[in-house]
Design an enzyme around this catalytic site. Structure first.
Site, PDB file in Angstrom:
ATOM      1  CE  LYS A  97      63.541  16.456 -31.323  1.00 56.02           C
ATOM      2  NZ  LYS A  97      64.604  17.006 -32.135  1.00 56.02           N
TER       3      LYS A  97
HETATM    4  C1  LIG Z   1      65.139  17.692 -33.426  1.00 57.54           C
HETATM    5  C2  LIG Z   1      65.562  16.935 -34.630  1.00 57.54           C
HETATM    6  C3  LIG Z   1      66.802  17.141 -35.275  1.00 57.54           C
HETATM    7  C4  LIG Z   1      67.705  18.304 -35.009  1.00 57.54           C
HETATM    8  O1  LIG Z   1      68.031  18.563 -33.740  1.00 57.54           O
HETATM    9  P1  LIG Z   1      68.391  20.032 -33.253  1.00 57.54           P
HETATM   10  O2  LIG Z   1      69.013  19.766 -31.923  1.00 57.54           O
HETATM   11  O3  LIG Z   1      67.140  20.808 -33.173  1.00 57.54           O
HETATM   12  O4  LIG Z   1      69.369  20.620 -34.220  1.00 57.54           O
HETATM   13  C5  LIG Z   1      67.155  16.294 -36.302  1.00 57.54           C
HETATM   14  N1  LIG Z   1      66.347  15.317 -36.716  1.00 57.54           N
HETATM   15  C6  LIG Z   1      65.144  15.111 -36.162  1.00 57.54           C
HETATM   16  C7  LIG Z   1      64.296  13.997 -36.671  1.00 57.54           C
HETATM   17  C8  LIG Z   1      64.707  15.913 -35.117  1.00 57.54           C
HETATM   18  O5  LIG Z   1      63.498  15.723 -34.597  1.00 57.54           O
END
Ligand SMILES: *Cc1c(COP(=O)(O)O)cnc(C)c1O
Length: 389
Positions: free
Chosen positions: A186
């Site tokens: 991210k």
């Molecule tokens: C990455 C992601 C999540 C969850 O995040 P984590 O930190 O991996 O638990 C939720 N929704 C979307 C759309 C994501 O891309």
């Protein structure tokens, strides 16, 4: 391992990040210390929200938001199927039922008209997902939510730094809460980590309590009588969803670079657009002009008919050439667990049709000119390389 392998996403950690983490390791607090509030305050300031609550990951953030929204047994929550499973799993955690509304075939974001169609007297909330970092039609979604008394939780895991009608996603102007993820792919990372933003003090208090077992140490909130300085109360069933100070320090340091991170992603997306627009079998991502994507993902659509080859053949070729391409996402309800819950194929025809054609190209802040050129060259050589025709 090949000579060259470019993943679809990865972190960017520099010496300042490392220094920030090491400082916490030498300090008094590894968790529940001062770095948490500092990270929350800076994050809230960056997105333009009143409150921010740091948690252990983005999925915990979604769970906490569903709890604070009051999602309970039998409640229906409308979301997209073109997302990571966590966007819907969080509803199940609370005993609710995810309802999948189809997407707009241009943006791949949830279609407000499809939200409307799926509202019943059990609908309690809607979770729009800003897919790839392009903001959803938040104004329309807010309007529908107001007319039907629904809570809006933005899944902004892709959208840190994204702009909607001139303002940052996460300021909750059109929603009750927004959630973010700090997984290494991210925009900024804390290893694992997540955040919920809101402008509502009640929701904020619930989120804080939920992330730490449902315990409160606030005297004015006690249900039973105060028994001494050790006293605290568990008033609801929460979880241990706390972030550590080690992670928060990394988050603070990463957040200092967010504008540069987003800028570099935008520049890469521009180059892809310019260099790939001449390839007739590739459909490039469509962008609405009242919003600016933060470009978490660069998703192309393969025109199998024009190419005379399948998406899978293209995908395997790209992997073979060293591109860590991926497909985001398998429709959530196609997973065996959801099938077992009774969801059937055919539910969202646009999601399913688009799923069959998409590929995510490498896109991350640290991707350099050489890497970008490599991606473009591999794609350009695809037809030329006799392998395929
Ligand atoms: C990455 C992601 C999540 C969850 O995040 P984590 O930190 O991996 O638990 C939720 N929704 C979307 C759309 C994501 O891309």
């Amino acid at each position: 391992m090949r000579d060259k392998y470019i993943p679809y996403g990865r972190q960017w950690i520099d010496e300042d990040d490392i220094k920030a983490v090491v400082e916490v390791l030498k300090s008094d607090y590894l968790t529940t210390g001062p770095k948490i509030k500092e990270f929350e305050d800076e994050f809230a300031h960056y997105v333009g929200a009143k409150y921010a609550v740091a948690v252990s990951n983005g999925t915990a953030a979604l769970h906490a938001a569903c709890f604070a929204a009051g999602i309970d047994t039998g409640d229906e929550v409308i979301t997209s199927a073109m997302t990571f499973a966590a966007s819907a799993n969080c509803v199940l955690y609370q005993g609710g039922r995810p309802v999948f509304a189809d997407i707009d075939s241009n943006t791949y974001n949830i279609d407000p008209q499809e939200i409307k169609k799926n509202i019943t007297d059990k609908t309690k909330a809607v979770i729009p997902v800003h897919y790839t970092g392009q903001p959803c039609d938040m104004k329309e979604i807010q309007q529908i939510a107001r007319e039907n008394n629904l809570i809006v939780i933005e899944d902004a895991a892709h959208a840190l730094g994204a702009i909607y009608k001139g303002e940052k996603i996460g300021n909750c102007k059109y929603s009750d809460m927004a959630i973010f993820s700090f997984h290494p792919v991210k925009h900024i990372t804390t290893g694992e980590g997540g955040m919920i933003t809101t402008n509502n003090k009640d929701l904020y208090d619930k989120l804080i309590q939920f992330r730490s077992h449902g315990i409160t140490k606030k005297q004015e909130k006690y249900i039973n009588q105060y028994q001494g300085p050790w006293y605290h109360e568990q008033q609801l069933l929460g979880f241990n969803y706390r972030m550590t100070d080690i992670q928060a320090a990394l988050g603070i340091s990463q957040l200092k670079k967010i504008d540069m991170f987003v800028q570099r992603r935008r520049e890469t997306a521009e180059i892809y657009k310019r260099e790939l627009c001449g390839i007739d079998w590739i459909k490039l991502p469509y962008q609405k002009d009242d919003r600016e994507s933060s470009w978490h993902l660069y998703v192309i659509q393969v025109d199998e008919e024009k190419l005379g080859k399948s998406r899978r053949e293209v995908f395997e070729y790209l992997r073979d050439k060293g591109l860590g391409v991926q497909v985001h996402y398998i429709p959530v309800y196609w997973h065996p667990y959801y099938e077992r819950l009774g969801y059937e194929k055919g539910l969202c025809s646009r999601v399913e049709g688009i799923y069959e054609q998409i590929i995510s190209l490498p896109l991350f802040a640290k991707l350099d000119k050489q890497g970008i050129d490599f991606v473009i060259t591999v794609l350009n050589n695809y037809i030329k390389s006799g392998v395929l025709r």
